[in-house]
Motif scaffolding. Structure first.
Motif, PDB file in Angstrom:
ATOM      1  N   GLU A  68       6.505 -44.715  14.986  1.00 31.36           N
ATOM      2  CA  GLU A  68       7.278 -44.194  13.859  1.00 31.36           C
ATOM      3  C   GLU A  68       7.472 -42.696  14.023  1.00 31.36           C
ATOM      4  O   GLU A  68       6.521 -41.962  14.282  1.00 31.36           O
ATOM      5  CB  GLU A  68       6.545 -44.491  12.554  1.00 31.36           C
ATOM      6  N   LEU A  69       8.711 -42.275  13.851  1.00 29.80           N
ATOM      7  CA  LEU A  69       9.058 -40.858  13.963  1.00 29.80           C
ATOM      8  C   LEU A  69       9.922 -40.491  12.773  1.00 29.80           C
ATOM      9  O   LEU A  69      10.958 -41.120  12.538  1.00 29.80           O
ATOM     10  CB  LEU A  69       9.806 -40.605  15.276  1.00 29.80           C
ATOM     11  N   ASP A  70       9.479 -39.520  12.010  1.00 27.75           N
ATOM     12  CA  ASP A  70      10.202 -39.085  10.809  1.00 27.75           C
ATOM     13  C   ASP A  70      10.517 -40.244   9.865  1.00 27.75           C
ATOM     14  O   ASP A  70      11.612 -40.345   9.315  1.00 27.75           O
ATOM     15  CB  ASP A  70      11.490 -38.345  11.178  1.00 27.75           C
ATOM     16  N   GLY A  71       9.557 -41.151   9.732  1.00 29.93           N
ATOM     17  CA  GLY A  71       9.695 -42.260   8.795  1.00 29.93           C
ATOM     18  C   GLY A  71      10.555 -43.413   9.273  1.00 29.93           C
ATOM     19  O   GLY A  71      10.812 -44.354   8.521  1.00 29.93           O
ATOM     20  N   ALA A  72      11.009 -43.364  10.520  1.00 31.14           N
ATOM     21  CA  ALA A  72      11.871 -44.428  11.039  1.00 31.14           C
ATOM     22  C   ALA A  72      11.241 -45.058  12.286  1.00 31.14           C
ATOM     23  O   ALA A  72      10.491 -44.402  13.017  1.00 31.14           O
ATOM     24  CB  ALA A  72      13.246 -43.874  11.385  1.00 31.14           C
ATOM     25  N   VAL A  73      11.571 -46.317  12.528  1.00 26.82           N
ATOM     26  CA  VAL A  73      11.107 -47.003  13.726  1.00 26.82           C
ATOM     27  C   VAL A  73      11.830 -46.422  14.930  1.00 26.82           C
ATOM     28  O   VAL A  73      13.053 -46.401  14.981  1.00 26.82           O
ATOM     29  CB  VAL A  73      11.375 -48.526  13.628  1.00 26.82           C
ATOM     30  N   ALA A  74      11.064 -45.925  15.899  1.00 27.10           N
ATOM     31  CA  ALA A  74      11.631 -45.383  17.126  1.00 27.10           C
ATOM     32  C   ALA A  74      11.198 -46.191  18.344  1.00 27.10           C
ATOM     33  O   ALA A  74      11.718 -45.996  19.438  1.00 27.10           O
ATOM     34  CB  ALA A  74      11.226 -43.927  17.298  1.00 27.10           C
ATOM     35  N   GLY A  75      10.246 -47.105  18.155  1.00 28.07           N
ATOM     36  CA  GLY A  75       9.779 -47.945  19.253  1.00 28.07           C
ATOM     37  C   GLY A  75       8.886 -49.052  18.740  1.00 28.07           C
ATOM     38  O   GLY A  75       8.307 -48.941  17.656  1.00 28.07           O
ATOM     39  N   THR A  76       8.812 -50.121  19.520  1.00 25.97           N
ATOM     40  CA  THR A  76       7.926 -51.241  19.187  1.00 25.97           C
ATOM     41  C   THR A  76       7.381 -51.862  20.459  1.00 25.97           C
ATOM     42  O   THR A  76       7.967 -51.736  21.537  1.00 25.97           O
ATOM     43  CB  THR A  76       8.654 -52.380  18.427  1.00 25.97           C
ATOM     44  N   VAL A  77       6.283 -52.546  20.315  1.00 27.71           N
ATOM     45  CA  VAL A  77       5.779 -53.454  21.341  1.00 27.71           C
ATOM     46  C   VAL A  77       4.911 -54.491  20.630  1.00 27.71           C
ATOM     47  O   VAL A  77       4.222 -54.180  19.651  1.00 27.71           O
ATOM     48  CB  VAL A  77       4.987 -52.729  22.457  1.00 27.71           C
ATOM     49  N   ILE A  78       4.990 -55.709  21.101  1.00 29.86           N
ATOM     50  CA  ILE A  78       4.107 -56.766  20.607  1.00 29.86           C
ATOM     51  C   ILE A  78       2.993 -56.912  21.626  1.00 29.86           C
ATOM     52  O   ILE A  78       3.244 -57.158  22.813  1.00 29.86           O
ATOM     53  CB  ILE A  78       4.851 -58.095  20.411  1.00 29.86           C
ATOM     54  N   ALA A  79       1.761 -56.727  21.165  1.00 30.24           N
ATOM     55  CA  ALA A  79       0.571 -56.821  22.002  1.00 30.24           C
ATOM     56  C   ALA A  79      -0.184 -58.090  21.613  1.00 30.24           C
ATOM     57  O   ALA A  79      -1.067 -58.074  20.769  1.00 30.24           O
ATOM     58  CB  ALA A  79      -0.303 -55.581  21.808  1.00 30.24           C
ATOM     59  N   GLY A  80       0.224 -59.193  22.223  1.00 33.98           N
ATOM     60  CA  GLY A  80      -0.346 -60.488  21.870  1.00 33.98           C
ATOM     61  C   GLY A  80      -1.618 -60.799  22.640  1.00 33.98           C
ATOM     62  O   GLY A  80      -1.699 -60.592  23.849  1.00 33.98           O
ATOM     63  N   TRP A  81      -2.584 -61.290  21.935  1.00 32.99           N
ATOM     64  CA  TRP A  81      -3.868 -61.676  22.526  1.00 32.99           C
ATOM     65  C   TRP A  81      -4.153 -63.093  22.071  1.00 32.99           C
ATOM     66  O   TRP A  81      -4.233 -63.366  20.872  1.00 32.99           O
ATOM     67  CB  TRP A  81      -4.959 -60.721  22.069  1.00 32.99           C
ATOM     68  N   ASP A  82      -4.301 -64.008  23.016  1.00 24.94           N
ATOM     69  CA  ASP A  82      -4.531 -65.400  22.670  1.00 24.94           C
ATOM     70  C   ASP A  82      -5.997 -65.808  22.792  1.00 24.94           C
ATOM     71  O   ASP A  82      -6.326 -66.987  22.713  1.00 24.94           O
ATOM     72  CB  ASP A  82      -3.629 -66.329  23.496  1.00 24.94           C
ATOM     73  N   GLY A  83      -6.861 -64.811  22.992  1.00 17.44           N
ATOM     74  CA  GLY A  83      -8.276 -65.089  23.160  1.00 17.44           C
ATOM     75  C   GLY A  83      -8.647 -65.287  24.620  1.00 17.44           C
ATOM     76  O   GLY A  83      -9.825 -65.326  24.968  1.00 17.44           O
ATOM     77  N   TRP A  84      -7.636 -65.385  25.465  1.00 17.14           N
ATOM     78  CA  TRP A  84      -7.849 -65.597  26.892  1.00 17.14           C
ATOM     79  C   TRP A  84      -7.071 -64.575  27.722  1.00 17.14           C
ATOM     80  O   TRP A  84      -7.589 -64.018  28.663  1.00 17.14           O
ATOM     81  CB  TRP A  84      -7.383 -67.011  27.236  1.00 17.14           C
ATOM     82  N   ARG A  85      -5.802 -64.343  27.306  1.00 18.16           N
ATOM     83  CA  ARG A  85      -4.940 -63.448  28.060  1.00 18.16           C
ATOM     84  C   ARG A  85      -4.251 -62.446  27.141  1.00 18.16           C
ATOM     85  O   ARG A  85      -4.020 -62.729  25.970  1.00 18.16           O
ATOM     86  CB  ARG A  85      -3.887 -64.246  28.816  1.00 18.16           C
ATOM     87  N   ALA A  86      -3.881 -61.323  27.745  1.00 13.63           N
ATOM     88  CA  ALA A  86      -3.179 -60.264  27.018  1.00 13.63           C
ATOM     89  C   ALA A  86      -1.717 -60.248  27.468  1.00 13.63           C
ATOM     90  O   ALA A  86      -1.428 -60.269  28.660  1.00 13.63           O
ATOM     91  CB  ALA A  86      -3.835 -58.916  27.324  1.00 13.63           C
ATOM     92  N   HIS A  87      -0.815 -60.235  26.493  1.00 15.15           N
ATOM     93  CA  HIS A  87       0.614 -60.309  26.783  1.00 15.15           C
ATOM     94  C   HIS A  87       1.382 -59.225  26.028  1.00 15.15           C
ATOM     95  O   HIS A  87       1.129 -59.004  24.840  1.00 15.15           O
ATOM     96  CB  HIS A  87       1.187 -61.670  26.349  1.00 15.15           C
ATOM     97  N   LEU A  88       2.331 -58.600  26.689  1.00 13.47           N
ATOM     98  CA  LEU A  88       3.195 -57.607  26.063  1.00 13.47           C
ATOM     99  C   LEU A  88       4.618 -58.142  25.989  1.00 13.47           C
ATOM    100  O   LEU A  88       5.135 -58.690  26.969  1.00 13.47           O
ATOM    101  CB  LEU A  88       3.198 -56.296  26.853  1.00 13.47           C
ATOM    102  N   TYR A  89       5.212 -57.991  24.830  1.00  9.57           N
ATOM    103  CA  TYR A  89       6.576 -58.442  24.584  1.00  9.57           C
ATOM    104  C   TYR A  89       7.302 -57.373  23.777  1.00  9.57           C
ATOM    105  O   TYR A  89       6.705 -56.582  23.072  1.00  9.57           O
ATOM    106  CB  TYR A  89       6.604 -59.717  23.719  1.00  9.57           C
TER     107      TYR A  89
END
Length: 139
Positions: free
Chosen positions: A52-73
């Motif tokens: 967040e920059l100046d109150g607005a979304v400037a970037g995202t990432v989904i950091a999913g963890w399934d208990g076994w593997r780590a995934h970025l989307y």
């Protein structure tokens, strides 16, 4: 100017994130499906990271963890904020989340045709696995 912050998304952010993805994410398919983003936040409230920059979304990432593997989307950075370290900071924040779970490897789902994104992944230590079509980093 308010300092940038990386935080977890809330239900109040869903519409802003969906709108952001339309202009800033490649191959977006979630604009008309807010229920999926709501479900993600409800199931794993720390998975969707927002820059967040100046109150607005400037970037995202989904950091999913399934208990076994780590995934970025869904790593996405607003066009006007690209090449300023936003992606690197989001990836680092996601990796810290994964390390806390004891993960030793993370994979990133990256569109083959999204060649603008490939240098960002390579610059953060990820390499493409040709046989799987994903980028992987060991740590």
């Amino acid at each position: 100017m308010t300092p940038a912050v990386i935080r977890t998304a809330t239900l109040a952010d869903v519409e802003a994130i969906l709108t952001f993805w339309v202009t800033s994410a490649e191959g977006t398919d979630r604009r008309d499906d807010p229920a999926k983003v709501v479900a993600l936040i409800e199931r794993d409230p720390e998975a969707l990271l927002v820059y967040e920059l100046d109150g607005a979304v400037a970037g995202t990432v989904i950091a999913g963890w399934d208990g076994w593997r780590a995934h970025l989307y869904r790593l996405a950075v607003a066009p006007e904020h690209r090449r300023k370290g936003v992606a690197r900071q989001l990836i680092a924040a996601a990796e810290e989340r994964f390390k806390a779970f004891g993960a030793f490897r993370v994979d990133a789902m990256v569109l083959h045709d999204n060649t603008d994104a490939h240098p960002a992944w390579a610059a953060t230590g990820y390499v493409m696995q040709e046989q799987w079509g994903r980028w992987v980093k060991h740590f």
